[in-house]
Design a protein around this motif. Structure first.
Motif, mmCIF file in Angstrom:
data_model
loop_
_atom_site.group_PDB
_atom_site.id
_atom_site.type_symbol
_atom_site.label_atom_id
_atom_site.label_comp_id
_atom_site.label_asym_id
_atom_site.label_seq_id
_atom_site.Cartn_x
_atom_site.Cartn_y
_atom_site.Cartn_z
ATOM 1 N N ALA A 121 -4.030 5.793 -5.667
ATOM 2 C CA ALA A 121 -4.003 5.982 -4.212
ATOM 3 C C ALA A 121 -5.180 5.280 -3.558
ATOM 4 O O ALA A 121 -5.065 4.769 -2.434
ATOM 5 C CB ALA A 121 -4.021 7.466 -3.864
ATOM 6 N N LEU A 122 -6.308 5.228 -4.248
ATOM 7 C CA LEU A 122 -7.476 4.534 -3.711
ATOM 8 C C LEU A 122 -7.180 3.042 -3.558
ATOM 9 O O LEU A 122 -7.606 2.414 -2.579
ATOM 10 C CB LEU A 122 -8.681 4.748 -4.622
ATOM 11 N N THR A 160 0.026 4.892 -1.975
ATOM 12 C CA THR A 160 -0.554 5.985 -1.200
ATOM 13 C C THR A 160 0.478 6.507 -0.215
ATOM 14 O O THR A 160 1.583 5.972 -0.109
ATOM 15 C CB THR A 160 -1.826 5.502 -0.469
ATOM 16 N N ASP A 163 -5.054 2.677 -0.531
ATOM 17 C CA ASP A 163 -5.861 2.806 0.678
ATOM 18 C C ASP A 163 -6.626 1.509 0.967
ATOM 19 O O ASP A 163 -6.764 1.094 2.120
ATOM 20 C CB ASP A 163 -6.840 3.972 0.546
ATOM 21 N N LEU A 215 -5.160 4.025 7.929
ATOM 22 C CA LEU A 215 -6.090 2.955 7.573
ATOM 23 C C LEU A 215 -5.718 1.643 8.249
ATOM 24 O O LEU A 215 -6.590 0.882 8.682
ATOM 25 C CB LEU A 215 -6.143 2.786 6.057
ATOM 26 N N SER A 228 0.827 -1.213 0.000
ATOM 27 C CA SER A 228 0.000 0.000 0.000
ATOM 28 C C SER A 228 0.859 1.260 0.000
ATOM 29 O O SER A 228 0.460 2.297 -0.550
ATOM 30 C CB SER A 228 -0.932 0.009 1.221
ATOM 31 N N SER A 250 -1.727 8.171 4.963
ATOM 32 C CA SER A 250 -2.961 7.479 4.607
ATOM 33 C C SER A 250 -2.879 6.000 4.971
ATOM 34 O O SER A 250 -3.803 5.436 5.556
ATOM 35 C CB SER A 250 -3.232 7.617 3.098
ATOM 36 N N SER A 251 -1.759 5.373 4.625
ATOM 37 C CA SER A 251 -1.601 3.940 4.889
ATOM 38 C C SER A 251 -1.617 3.645 6.374
ATOM 39 O O SER A 251 -2.303 2.727 6.837
ATOM 40 C CB SER A 251 -0.288 3.445 4.268
ATOM 41 N N ALA A 299 -4.258 -1.046 2.409
ATOM 42 C CA ALA A 299 -3.982 -0.746 3.816
ATOM 43 C C ALA A 299 -5.135 -1.181 4.705
ATOM 44 O O ALA A 299 -4.925 -1.716 5.809
ATOM 45 C CB ALA A 299 -3.711 0.752 3.984
ATOM 46 N N PHE A 326 -4.549 12.581 2.918
ATOM 47 C CA PHE A 326 -5.346 11.397 2.604
ATOM 48 C C PHE A 326 -5.700 11.409 1.128
ATOM 49 O O PHE A 326 -6.280 12.365 0.622
ATOM 50 C CB PHE A 326 -6.626 11.395 3.443
ATOM 51 N N ARG A 327 -5.358 10.341 0.439
ATOM 52 C CA ARG A 327 -5.587 10.266 -0.994
ATOM 53 C C ARG A 327 -6.730 9.304 -1.271
ATOM 54 O O ARG A 327 -6.724 8.176 -0.795
ATOM 55 C CB ARG A 327 -4.321 9.789 -1.705
ATOM 56 N N VAL A 328 -7.658 9.737 -2.075
ATOM 57 C CA VAL A 328 -8.823 8.898 -2.345
ATOM 58 C C VAL A 328 -9.116 8.796 -3.837
ATOM 59 O O VAL A 328 -10.227 8.489 -4.236
ATOM 60 C CB VAL A 328 -10.076 9.439 -1.618
#
Length: 313
Positions: free
Chosen positions: A155-156, A98, A159, A106, A94, A102-103, A162, A149-151
Motif C-alpha cells: 500500500a505504501l 492502495t 501511495d 494523494l 496506484s 488513499s489514492s 499516487a 489510509f494505508r501506509v
C-alpha cells in the motif's frame, strides 16, 4: 479558435465546477473495470481522441491552426502529453496497491506542486488567507481518507505512485497554462490527447499488455472514462485554464474526493462515513476561502503569464 482578447462564453468558475463533477467519476469507473491499469488509461485516451475527431468537421479552422503550429508548441504539447500519460499510468496503477480513498487523497495534493510551479514559472503570488484556504482544503482531503489510509507494505508503494501522479498532472496543467495563451482549446486538447494515446499504446506494446480480449463491460467503462472524466472533465479544464491558472484548477479538483464519495455511495453502495461528511465540509470551506480571497487569473496573473511567455519565447 482563441484570440488574445477572447472572453469566456460561460463563467470560468462554473465551468470548473462542472469539470470537477465530471472527473469525480474517474476512480469509480477505474475500479469497476477489470483490465490492467495501463490498458484502462490507453483506451480512455484513445476513445477520447475518436470522440473528438468528428468535431473537426465543425471546427475546420483547427486544422490550419495545427498545421501552422511552430516547433516549440509541438514540443510543449509532446511534454504535456508525456505528463498526462505518466499521470494516468501512475494513478491507475496506484489503485491496484492502495485504496480508492488513499489514492484519490494523494492525487489531490497537486495544489502543493501547483503553488511551487506557479511561483517559479509564472511568478504567481498566493495571498496568505487564500493559502490558508488551500491548506485547509488539503487537510479536508486527509480527513476523508485517513480512516482508509494505508501506509504499510505494498500500500505504501501505491501511495507513492499516487503522489507521483499528483506531481505529473501538475506538470501537465502548468504546460497547458502556457500553451493555451497561444493555441485554441480544441487544437491543444486534440494534439495532446493524440500524443498521450500514442505514448500509452507504445507503453502497452513494450510491456506486453494485450490490447484485446476484455469483457464487454470493460469496453463500456473505457467509453465512460473517455466521455465523462476526460472530455467533460479534463477537456473543460483545458478550456478554462486560459482564464484560471493551474493553482486555481488544482484547488477546484480538491472537490473530487467529495464527488467520488457521493458517487461511491450511489453506484457502489459504499456508506458515507462521518469523516467523509466532516472532510467534505472542510474541503468545500477551504476551496471557497481560496477562491474568495485569492486574485483570480485576471490582470495580475495575465501579466505574469505574458512576462513568462516573453522569457520562454
Amino acid at each position: 479558435m482563441n484570440t488574445p482578447n477572447e472572453k469566456p462564453w460561460i463563467p470560468p468558475y462554473l465551468a470548473l465546477f462542472f469539470g470537477v463533477a465530471a472527473v469525480s467519476t474517474s476512480a469509480i469507473f477505474v475500479k469497476l473495470a477489470s483490465a490492467p491499469a495501463p490498458v484502462i488509461a490507453t483506451y480512455r485516451l484513445v476513445f477520447s481522441v475518436l470522440l473528438t475527431l468528428p468535431l473537426l468537421f465543425w471546427n475546420r479552422g483547427a486544422i490550419g491552426e495545427m498545421v501552422r503550429m511552430p516547433r516549440r508548441q509541438w514540443l510543449l504539447c509532446l511534454l504535456s502529453g508525456a505528463f498526462l500519460a505518466s499521470h494516468f499510468l501512475l494513478w491507475f496503477e496506484s489503485l491496484n496497491f492502495t485504496s480508492v480513498a488513499s489514492s484519490t487523497v494523494l492525487v489531490t495534493l497537486q495544489p502543493l506542486f501547483a503553488f511551487v510551479g506557479g511561483y517559479f514559472f509564472f511568478g504567481e503570488r498566493i495571498r496568505p488567507l487564500a493559502l490558508t484556504g488551500g491548506l485547509l482544503a488539503i487537510a479536508g482531503s486527509f480527513v476523508i481518507g485517513w480512516g482508509d489510509f494505508r501506509v504499510g507494505g505494498m500500500a505504501l508503494w501505491g501511495d507513492f505512485l499516487a503522489l507521483m501522479g499528483a506531481a505529473t498532472v501538475t506538470g501537465y496543467w502548468l504546460v497547458g497554462q502556457y500553451v493555451r495563451q497561444h493555441l485554441s482549446s480544441f487544437s491543444y486538447t486534440l494534439v495532446v490527447y493524440t500524443i498521450t494515446s500514442v505514448l500509452l499504446v507504445a507503453y502497452d506494446l513494450v510491456l506486453g499488455y494485450p490490447l484485446a480480449g476484455y469483457r464487454a463491460e470493460d469496453w463500456g467503462w473505457f467509453f465512460c472514462l473517455a466521455l465523462f472524466p476526460t472530455l467533460l472533465g479534463h477537456s473543460i479544464f483545458n478550456w478554462v485554464i486560459k482564464w484560471l491558472n493551474t493553482t486555481t484548477i488544482s484547488m477546484g479538483i480538491l472537490g473530487e474526493p467529495v464527488g467520488t464519495a457521493i458517487l461511491a455511495y450511489l453506484i457502489l453502495g459504499e456508506g458515507v462515513t462521518l469523516s467523509q461528511w466532516v472532510g467534505g465540509l472542510i474541503i468545500l470551506t477551504g476551496i471557497y476561502l481560496f477562491i474568495r480571497c485569492n486574485t483570480a487569473k485576471g490582470v495580475e496573473s495575465d501579466e505574469a503569464t505574458a512576462a513568462s511567455s516573453e522569457k520562454l519565447a
